[in-house]
Design a protein around this motif. Structure first.
Motif: not given
Length: 160
Positions: A18-26, A51-52
């Protein structure tokens, strides 16, 4: 029956992914101007996926097991995770109002660079943007702290 160690490993991988998803989204929302509807949807695809990947394991595996394990690192892990979600909710109260203001002025579809965010939200826009920033940064900080404690619990319980 599937062993606890296997489920814990799947949960650990899911939350780690999930962390890479958060980083790329940001990164994407910060680096892309203007924030149109397409940009917002692309950003939310990655943040929503993150988040999922975090929330589903928390709701269906971590939370039901918490009462039997509450104490020590599990209590710290639960507390930090709860703080993360509380700050996410706090930030969400700001983003909802920012979204409504931009939507009311059709700035997601017909972006007008001359219209300032302060103009469309009135005096409250700075307050809403502050809530969003505090919520997002707070979520990330507490998420990382909860992740470190959770990773330590995983290693101590299933690896060592």
């Amino acid at each position: 029956m599937v062993s606890d160690a296997l489920i814990a490993s799947v949960v650990f991988v899911s939350v780690s992914c999930s962390f890479p998803c958060f980083l790329y989204g940001a990164y994407y929302i910060i680096e892309t101007e203007p924030v149109t509807w397409g940009v917002l949807v692309h950003h939310l695809k990655f943040v929503g996926t993150g988040l999922v990947l975090t929330t589903v394991p928390m709701l269906f595996w971590m939370a039901p097991r918490l009462p039997d394990q509450l104490g020590g690192l599990s209590a710290v892990h639960a507390y930090l995770g709860l703080q993360a979600y509380a700050l996410l909710l706090f930030g969400g109260t700001g983003i909802v109002r920012i979204f409504r203001a931009k939507r009311r002025h059709d700035l997601y579809n017909d972006y007008d660079q001359d219209v300032l965010m302060d103009e469309i939200g009135g005096e409250q826009m700075d307050h809403w943007r502050s809530r969003l920033r505090i919520g997002v940064f707070g979520y990330v900080i507490f998420w990382m702290l909860a992740y470190v404690v959770g990773a330590a619990r995983y290693v101590l319980r299933y690896v060592v």
